[in-house]
Design a protein around this motif. Structure first.
Motif, short mmCIF file in Angstrom:
data_model
loop_
_atom_site.label_atom_id
_atom_site.label_comp_id
_atom_site.label_asym_id
_atom_site.label_seq_id
_atom_site.Cartn_x
_atom_site.Cartn_y
_atom_site.Cartn_z
N ALA A 280 -33.78 23.07 21.99
CA ALA A 280 -35.19 22.66 21.83
C ALA A 280 -35.33 21.15 22.02
CB ALA A 280 -35.70 23.07 20.45
N ALA A 281 -34.37 20.37 21.49
CA ALA A 281 -34.43 18.92 21.62
C ALA A 281 -34.34 18.49 23.08
CB ALA A 281 -33.30 18.28 20.81
N ILE A 282 -33.44 19.10 23.84
CA ILE A 282 -33.30 18.78 25.26
C ILE A 282 -34.59 19.13 26.01
CG2 ILE A 282 -32.07 19.32 27.39
CD1 ILE A 282 -30.37 17.69 25.50
N LYS A 283 -35.15 20.29 25.69
CA LYS A 283 -36.39 20.71 26.34
C LYS A 283 -37.51 19.73 26.03
CE LYS A 283 -39.63 24.60 26.61
NZ LYS A 283 -39.94 25.97 26.10
N ASN A 284 -37.63 19.31 24.76
CA ASN A 284 -38.69 18.38 24.37
C ASN A 284 -38.50 17.01 25.03
OD1 ASN A 284 -39.86 20.32 22.77
ND2 ASN A 284 -39.03 19.54 20.85
N ALA A 285 -37.24 16.56 25.10
CA ALA A 285 -36.97 15.25 25.71
C ALA A 285 -37.35 15.25 27.18
CB ALA A 285 -35.50 14.89 25.54
N ARG A 286 -37.02 16.32 27.86
CA ARG A 286 -37.39 16.41 29.28
C ARG A 286 -38.91 16.47 29.45
NH1 ARG A 286 -32.40 20.46 30.98
NH2 ARG A 286 -31.20 18.89 32.15
N ALA A 287 -39.57 17.23 28.57
CA ALA A 287 -41.03 17.32 28.65
C ALA A 287 -41.69 15.98 28.40
CB ALA A 287 -41.54 18.35 27.66
N ALA A 288 -41.03 15.12 27.59
CA ALA A 288 -41.57 13.79 27.30
C ALA A 288 -41.29 12.79 28.41
CB ALA A 288 -40.99 13.28 25.98
N GLY A 289 -40.54 13.20 29.43
CA GLY A 289 -40.30 12.34 30.58
C GLY A 289 -38.93 11.70 30.62
N PHE A 290 -38.01 12.11 29.74
CA PHE A 290 -36.66 11.55 29.74
C PHE A 290 -35.77 12.37 30.67
CE2 PHE A 290 -38.25 10.02 25.64
CZ PHE A 290 -37.87 8.68 25.69
N ASP A 291 -35.22 11.73 31.69
CA ASP A 291 -34.26 12.42 32.55
C ASP A 291 -32.85 11.89 32.38
OD1 ASP A 291 -34.64 9.96 33.72
OD2 ASP A 291 -34.94 10.72 35.75
N ASN A 292 -32.70 10.69 31.82
CA ASN A 292 -31.38 10.10 31.59
C ASN A 292 -30.93 10.49 30.19
OD1 ASN A 292 -29.03 8.65 31.65
ND2 ASN A 292 -29.97 6.71 32.26
N LEU A 293 -30.30 11.66 30.10
CA LEU A 293 -29.89 12.22 28.81
C LEU A 293 -28.38 12.37 28.76
CD1 LEU A 293 -32.54 15.10 28.56
CD2 LEU A 293 -32.61 12.90 27.37
N SER A 294 -27.84 12.13 27.58
CA SER A 294 -26.41 12.30 27.36
C SER A 294 -26.19 13.07 26.07
CB SER A 294 -25.71 10.93 27.27
OG SER A 294 -24.33 11.10 26.95
N ILE A 295 -25.17 13.91 26.04
CA ILE A 295 -24.76 14.54 24.78
C ILE A 295 -23.28 14.31 24.58
CG2 ILE A 295 -26.57 16.29 24.86
CD1 ILE A 295 -24.47 18.31 25.72
N ASP A 296 -22.85 14.35 23.33
CA ASP A 296 -21.43 14.20 23.04
C ASP A 296 -20.88 15.49 22.43
OD1 ASP A 296 -22.65 14.01 20.58
OD2 ASP A 296 -21.44 12.34 19.87
N LEU A 297 -19.63 15.76 22.77
CA LEU A 297 -18.90 16.90 22.24
C LEU A 297 -17.62 16.39 21.59
CD1 LEU A 297 -19.15 19.42 25.23
CD2 LEU A 297 -20.51 19.43 23.12
N ILE A 298 -17.23 17.03 20.50
CA ILE A 298 -15.99 16.66 19.81
C ILE A 298 -15.02 17.82 19.89
CG2 ILE A 298 -14.96 15.92 17.62
CD1 ILE A 298 -17.59 14.68 16.86
N PHE A 299 -13.76 17.52 20.18
CA PHE A 299 -12.72 18.55 20.15
C PHE A 299 -11.68 18.21 19.09
CE2 PHE A 299 -11.72 15.54 23.54
CZ PHE A 299 -10.37 15.27 23.39
N ARG A 300 -10.81 19.17 18.80
CA ARG A 300 -9.85 19.09 17.71
C ARG A 300 -10.56 19.20 16.35
NH1 ARG A 300 -7.13 14.30 15.09
NH2 ARG A 300 -5.30 15.11 14.03
N LEU A 301 -11.62 19.97 16.31
CA LEU A 301 -12.36 20.18 15.07
C LEU A 301 -11.69 21.27 14.24
CD1 LEU A 301 -16.00 20.03 16.47
CD2 LEU A 301 -14.94 18.37 14.92
N PRO A 302 -11.91 21.27 12.93
CA PRO A 302 -11.32 22.31 12.08
C PRO A 302 -11.76 23.70 12.52
CG PRO A 302 -12.24 20.54 10.74
CD PRO A 302 -12.67 20.28 12.15
N GLY A 303 -10.79 24.58 12.71
CA GLY A 303 -11.09 25.95 13.08
C GLY A 303 -11.51 26.13 14.53
N GLN A 304 -11.37 25.09 15.33
CA GLN A 304 -11.80 25.15 16.74
C GLN A 304 -10.62 25.53 17.62
OE1 GLN A 304 -12.66 21.40 18.79
NE2 GLN A 304 -14.62 22.25 19.46
N SER A 305 -10.74 26.65 18.31
CA SER A 305 -9.72 27.06 19.26
C SER A 305 -10.02 26.45 20.62
CB SER A 305 -9.68 28.58 19.38
OG SER A 305 -10.90 29.05 19.95
N ARG A 306 -9.05 26.55 21.51
CA ARG A 306 -9.27 26.07 22.88
C ARG A 306 -10.41 26.83 23.53
NH1 ARG A 306 -4.76 26.07 27.76
NH2 ARG A 306 -6.09 25.07 29.37
#
Length: 360
Positions: free
Chosen positions: A119-145
């Protein structure tokens, strides 16, 4: 307005006051990019964000260039904050996603869900933002490959121009750090962590996102200019509670807790708790640590121009050793990490610590 008992309205006003005081002492320093981060700037109300951004434009004489704001997904479920940011010329949003697995998000204490992210990505695009970045974290507890691979696929399905991926870092005095010391934190093994990182590199490349820094991937032209300046060991101002700045040879650190940050400003003083005059050897070390994080690497010419010494005079034996080990590439003009070197980045960086007097 108060957040967790903190006087947020006063904090915004004092932050603008700090900018005014610092820039009065550095009226000729150019401001090329602005980055509002530090965790949760979008926890501010739309009115507070508007006041802060207007203060930035006024006090920093910042009229154009990359203007990034970090955001939590669940702060972008409405349109008022996005409208305030857009109206003040914010050009880029960096959204803290961490994972596309609701179970893992809950386990690491995040308050948003995957549905909130979409929903946040959809709203940001609707507001006119095209330069968007997201971050992902790996090696989290209980996270498999496989779970991390699934997050990567869901992230790439959004077709964003920029992605960041980071391995979990256990900071002292955090819940996870204490659990680790007590043997109650079950993290993926180092081998699985290395596989996760390689998966990110491979999938990003397959989807046209070039790895321009160890943890960052972008469609060409969408690299984060602010962070590139940092990795080039350039100078920058830091404003706000706990902020760091680096001007000339002066690396300074502001008071951290908000009340301690506010008190000097109430008395008309800049809220710096510590100054560190960076010695030449430390500048050189950081030139290598930071530059090698990028795909462009460390320029021999730039190093000589900045320090009046060649890279070989300072680091000749170290460079030859790391090249022989397959961790470093040297084309005669730039030093860059190899693929193996990226996997062992911290080990490589340690080799560039200067422990003996420099050769003139």
């Amino acid at each position: 307005m108060f957040i967790d008992g903190q006087p947020v309205d006063e904090y915004v006003d004092r932050l603008i006051q700090e900018m005014h005081m610092v820039m009065a002492a550095h009226p000729d320093e150019p401001i090329e990019t602005v980055y509002i981060g530090g965790g949760t700037p979008t926890a501010l109300s739309a009115a507070q964000l508007d006041r802060l951004c207007q203060g930035i434009r006024r006090e920093l004489n910042f009229t154009s260039g990359e203007f990034t704001v970090e955001a939590n997904p669940n702060d972008l479920l409405g349109t008022d904050k996005l409208a305030a940011l857009k109206a003040n010329g914010v050009t880029r949003l960096s959204i803290g996603v961490q994972s596309f697995d609701d179970e893992i998000l809950k386990r690491i204490g995040r308050t948003h869900t995957v549905a909130d992210v979409l929903a946040a990505i959809k709203n940001a695009r609707a507001a006119g933002f095209d330069n968007l970045s997201i971050d992902l974290i790996f090696r989290l507890p209980g996270q498999s490959r496989d779970k991390f691979l699934d997050s990567l696929h869901q992230a790439l399905a959004l077709d964003l121009p920029h992605y960041s991926t980071y391995s979990l870092i256990l900071e002292r005095k955090t819940v996870f750090y204490n659990m680790m010391r007590q043997g109650r934190l079950h993290l993926p093994s180092q081998d699985v962590e290395a596989d996760m990182y390689q998966d990110a590199i491979d999938l990003m490349a397959a989807n046209g996102r070039q790895q321009y820094e160890i943890s960052n991937f972008a469609v060409p032209g969408y690299e984060c200019r602010h962070n590139l300046l940092y990795w080039q060991n350039a100078h920058y101002f830091g404003f706000g509670a706990g902020a760091f700045g680096y001007i000339g040879r002066d690396r300074y650190h502001n008071f951290g807790p908000i009340q301690q940050y506010l008190q000097p400003l109430r008395e008309g003083h800049v809220p710096v708790i510590e100054h560190h005059l960076v010695p030449l050897t430390e500048q050189m070390e950081e030139e290598l640590f930071l530059g090698l994080r990028t795909n462009a690497g460390v320029s021999r010419q730039r190093f000589k121009q900045r320090y009046a010494l060649t890279l070989d005079q300072v680091y000749g034996p170290v460079v030859r050793q790391l090249v022989a080990r397959g961790l470093l590439a040297d084309d005669g003009e730039h030093l860059t990490l190899t693929e193996q070197g990226k996997q062992l980045g911290n080990e490589v960086f340690e080799e560039f610590l200067i422990t003996e007097p420099l050769v003139d």
